[in-house]
Structure formats: C-alpha cells, structure tokens
Scaffold this motif. Structure first.
Motif, PDB file in Angstrom:
ATOM      1  N   ARG A  42       0.826  -1.212   0.000  1.00 25.79           N
ATOM      2  CA  ARG A  42       0.000   0.000   0.000  1.00 25.79           C
ATOM      3  C   ARG A  42       0.859   1.262   0.000  1.00 25.79           C
ATOM      4  NH1 ARG A  42      -5.321  -0.984   3.814  1.00 25.79           N
ATOM      5  NH2 ARG A  42      -6.513  -2.099   2.212  1.00 25.79           N
ATOM      6  N   GLU A  43       1.946   1.199   0.757  1.00 22.60           N
ATOM      7  CA  GLU A  43       2.861   2.343   0.767  1.00 22.60           C
ATOM      8  C   GLU A  43       3.377   2.610  -0.641  1.00 22.60           C
ATOM      9  OE1 GLU A  43       3.919   4.401   3.107  1.00 22.60           O
ATOM     10  OE2 GLU A  43       2.917   3.534   4.852  1.00 22.60           O
ATOM     11  N   LEU A  44       3.729   1.555  -1.359  1.00 17.88           N
ATOM     12  CA  LEU A  44       4.254   1.719  -2.710  1.00 17.88           C
ATOM     13  C   LEU A  44       3.171   2.247  -3.648  1.00 17.88           C
ATOM     14  CD1 LEU A  44       6.835   1.296  -4.346  1.00 17.88           C
ATOM     15  CD2 LEU A  44       5.987  -0.979  -4.959  1.00 17.88           C
ATOM     16  N   ALA A  45       1.938   1.776  -3.458  1.00 22.24           N
ATOM     17  CA  ALA A  45       0.838   2.236  -4.304  1.00 22.24           C
ATOM     18  C   ALA A  45       0.584   3.733  -4.141  1.00 22.24           C
ATOM     19  CB  ALA A  45      -0.433   1.450  -3.992  1.00 22.24           C
ATOM     20  N   GLU A  46       0.888   4.259  -2.958  1.00 19.23           N
ATOM     21  CA  GLU A  46       0.635   5.670  -2.673  1.00 19.23           C
ATOM     22  C   GLU A  46       1.879   6.545  -2.880  1.00 19.23           C
ATOM     23  OE1 GLU A  46      -0.805   5.586   1.306  1.00 19.23           O
ATOM     24  OE2 GLU A  46      -2.665   4.515   0.784  1.00 19.23           O
ATOM     25  N   THR A  47       2.990   5.910  -3.224  1.00 23.25           N
ATOM     26  CA  THR A  47       4.237   6.651  -3.399  1.00 23.25           C
ATOM     27  C   THR A  47       4.256   7.387  -4.744  1.00 23.25           C
ATOM     28  OG1 THR A  47       5.489   5.129  -1.996  1.00 23.25           O
ATOM     29  CG2 THR A  47       6.750   6.421  -3.582  1.00 23.25           C
ATOM     30  N   THR A  48       4.755   8.587  -4.744  1.00 23.80           N
ATOM     31  CA  THR A  48       4.937   9.373  -5.970  1.00 23.80           C
ATOM     32  C   THR A  48       6.436   9.641  -6.146  1.00 23.80           C
ATOM     33  OG1 THR A  48       4.789  11.505  -4.829  1.00 23.80           O
ATOM     34  CG2 THR A  48       2.713  10.491  -5.575  1.00 23.80           C
ATOM     35  N   GLU A  49       6.767  10.237  -7.273  1.00 27.25           N
ATOM     36  CA  GLU A  49       8.170  10.586  -7.492  1.00 27.25           C
ATOM     37  C   GLU A  49       8.669  11.500  -6.372  1.00 27.25           C
ATOM     38  OE1 GLU A  49       9.430  11.832 -11.370  1.00 27.25           O
ATOM     39  OE2 GLU A  49       7.719  10.842 -12.349  1.00 27.25           O
ATOM     40  N   GLU A  50       7.767  12.407  -5.918  1.00 26.32           N
ATOM     41  CA  GLU A  50       8.157  13.369  -4.897  1.00 26.32           C
ATOM     42  C   GLU A  50       8.356  12.720  -3.527  1.00 26.32           C
ATOM     43  OE1 GLU A  50       6.710  15.104  -8.352  1.00 26.32           O
ATOM     44  OE2 GLU A  50       5.567  13.766  -7.014  1.00 26.32           O
ATOM     45  N   THR A  51       7.615  11.637  -3.250  1.00 30.31           N
ATOM     46  CA  THR A  51       7.697  11.003  -1.924  1.00 30.31           C
ATOM     47  C   THR A  51       8.530   9.721  -1.935  1.00 30.31           C
ATOM     48  OG1 THR A  51       5.642   9.741  -2.292  1.00 30.31           O
ATOM     49  CG2 THR A  51       5.438  11.927  -1.280  1.00 30.31           C
ATOM     50  N   LEU A  52       9.167   9.426  -3.066  1.00 29.60           N
ATOM     51  CA  LEU A  52       9.943   8.190  -3.173  1.00 29.60           C
ATOM     52  C   LEU A  52      11.023   8.105  -2.103  1.00 29.60           C
ATOM     53  CD1 LEU A  52      10.713   5.556  -4.589  1.00 29.60           C
ATOM     54  CD2 LEU A  52      12.097   6.910  -6.194  1.00 29.60           C
TER      55      LEU A  52
END
Length: 320
Positions: A42-52
């Motif tokens: 779920r963390e990966l699904a919600e990750t963006t380039e900015e929050t990587l």
C-alpha cells in the motif's frame, strides 16, 4: 491397484473430521503476541516521485543500492505494476484475519521453540514470483500478496493449473509455517528416497503442532478432494513403494515423481492423472505421525532424529 472410486470413503472421512474437535490450549492462547504488520504494498501504491525518498527511508531494506531511483520511478508509472497493486488491495482490503492467524501461529512457535522471536511482517508484491512468495529471515517476514489472489485470478491465466491451485489465501499461513520449518530443520545429507520422505514428513508434523486449526489439506497444499484421494489410497500407494523397493533408492528421478509440486504423482499407471503430486511427502507425514504417537517427544526432540530411526520405530501401517 490404486482405487478409482472413493466417494463412500470420502463421506466417512468428512464425517469423521467433523467430529474431530480442533482447539488451542489455554496455555498457548494466553501467550502474549502482537505482530507488527507493515503494508509496503500500500505504501508503494501511494508513493509518488516526490515522496519516493520518504518511502526509501522508511523501508531501506527493500530498496537495494544497486537499483537507481529511475528504476523505481519507472515501476511507479508501470500500468501492470499499478494494476497488480490494485488487485492486491481488492483481495486484501485489510489484513486483520491474516494477522490473527499469524499471531496464533507464532504463539505456537513460541510455545514449542521459546528462543524464536516474532518477526516484523511486510506485505509486498513480487510480480507473482510464487517460488519466493514467502521469505523469512531472523527478523523479517516478507509475504508476496500477489501470490494469494485465488486460482482463477486473471493474473494466473496461462499458468499451469496445479500451480495456480496453491496461489490462494487459504494457504498463506500454512506457507509461513513451512518457511519456519525449513529454518529449524536441516535438509537430509542421506540420499535415499526415505530420508527425503521423512524430511517432508517432519515439516508436515511440525505444521500439525503449529497449525491445529488448519485442515490437513491446507497443511500439505491439497484441495480436500486431493487429500481424500491420498487418504483412501494410502495402502496401495505404500504397497507400490515397497514392492518396487523405492525407500532406499537414491534415484533422483523419484523426487519429481513423488516429492515435488507437479500436475500429479507418476506411478506409470492409468490412474496417474487422478492422483495429487507430493504423495511421498504425504506418506512421510504418516510415518512421522506414527512414530510420534508411540513416543513422548517434543517437536524439538523430533527434528534431529534420523530417518532410519523414525522409520524403524514408527512401525507404520497404512490405512486400508
């Protein structure tokens, strides 16, 4: 000859099983156990380039240094990866029941193996890498949830049915128990078919002790129909092994025939297609059960015993 018709036997087995009360002792139930579950999927699904970078800081052990950020950014935008995460989220909207099952498993592990500590659990996706769907280290348990979407899931289309059949959430906790068993049990150095049968029999017996609420079919990764087939045909299978002097054979071809996951076991008979695979494991299980029924030993005391000692003292007699 292996029996073709076993409906009546299956009915009696089901009736017998219904009367077999399964329970957990108060001593084990009262062991404190709270396992931490981290939904990395779920963390990966919600990750963006900015929050990587934030995600990498939170889960550094899941981001190998040899992979640059560009690899992960590509994954974040990959339509197949996105769909995989969406399907996992549909199948596991929460992880509450699985958490309870894992905590009960580790209560049993703590009871029988007091020095073993509970791991931190991370749920991940693996691009359906089913041979590595469970990875257990001393402190981490990685569970590839995309390997438990159910045998009819679209991601498993084109996969051989006997493999897709085990990719079901009903086998998740059993798979974790298997991973634990292989950590505390050494693979045999002896090359005989019997030694390998007993090795897998020990694993399945451990699951008897660690998973008292699971069915025998779940423990070995069978459907109930497959398990009933093995149960009904136990005596002729054993006779086949004995008459062909397979127990002390070192022929490596016996492993894919009777120990490995496969479409069916390979007796070289017309009935092969009706049989489940891994029947050598099933018989090894019954031998170990027979031995433990006659000896007052703990699971830890069982593990180092030789296959020959277990077989000799088990005096195993198959069901007829």
């Amino acid at each position: 000859m292996l029996r073709r018709i076993f409906a009546l036997f299956s009915i009696s087995i089901v009736l017998f099983s219904c009367g077999d009360e399964k329970k957990v002792s108060d001593e084990i139930q009262n062991i404190p156990m709270d396992i931490e579950i981290l939904r990395f999927d779920r963390e990966l699904a919600e990750t963006t380039e900015e929050t990587l970078q934030e995600t990498k800081n939170e889960f550094p052990y899941l981001f190998p240094a040899q992979y640059s950020d560009s690899v992960w950014i590509q994954k974040l935008h990959d339509t197949i990866e996105i769909e995989l995460l969406e399907e996992v989220d549909k199948a596991f909207p929460d992880f509450n029941s699985e958490k309870q099952e894992l905590e009960l498993l580790y209560k049993h592990i703590k009871h029988f193996f007091p020095r073993i500590n509970k791991p931190k659990v991370l749920t991940i996706t693996t691009n359906v890498d089913y041979p590595n769907r469970i990875i257990l280290t001393d402190s981490l348990l990685l569970i590839g949830l995309d390997n438990y979407l159910g045998p009819d899931h679209k991601f498993y289309q084109g996969m051989q049915k006997y493999i897709a059949a085990i990719l079901d959430k009903q086998f998740l906790t059993s798979d974790v128990a298997s991973a634990f068993a292989t950590k505390v049990l050494n693979y045999p150095t002896e090359r005989t078919f019997l030694s390998k049968m007993i090795y897998y029999g020990k694993i399945l017996y451990l699951k008897d002790k660690l998973l008292p609420l699971e069915t025998d079919a779940q423990k070995i990764g069978y459907s109930q129909e497959q398990y009933d087939w093995a149960l009904v045909n136990e005596e002729p299978i054993w006779r086949y092994f004995i008459e062909r002097e397979l127990l002390y054979s070192t022929d490596i071809k016996l492993e894919p025939r009777f120990l490995d996951l496969a479409p069916f076991s390979k007796f070289g008979l017309e009935l092969d297609n009706e049989s489940p695979s891994r029947l050598g494991r099933y018989l090894g299980w019954q031998i170990v059960r027979s031995y433990m029924d006659k000896n007052d030993l703990t699971p830890q005391q069982l593990l180092p015993l030789s296959a020959e000692e277990i077989f000799r003292e088990a005096n195993y007699k198959p069901r007829k």
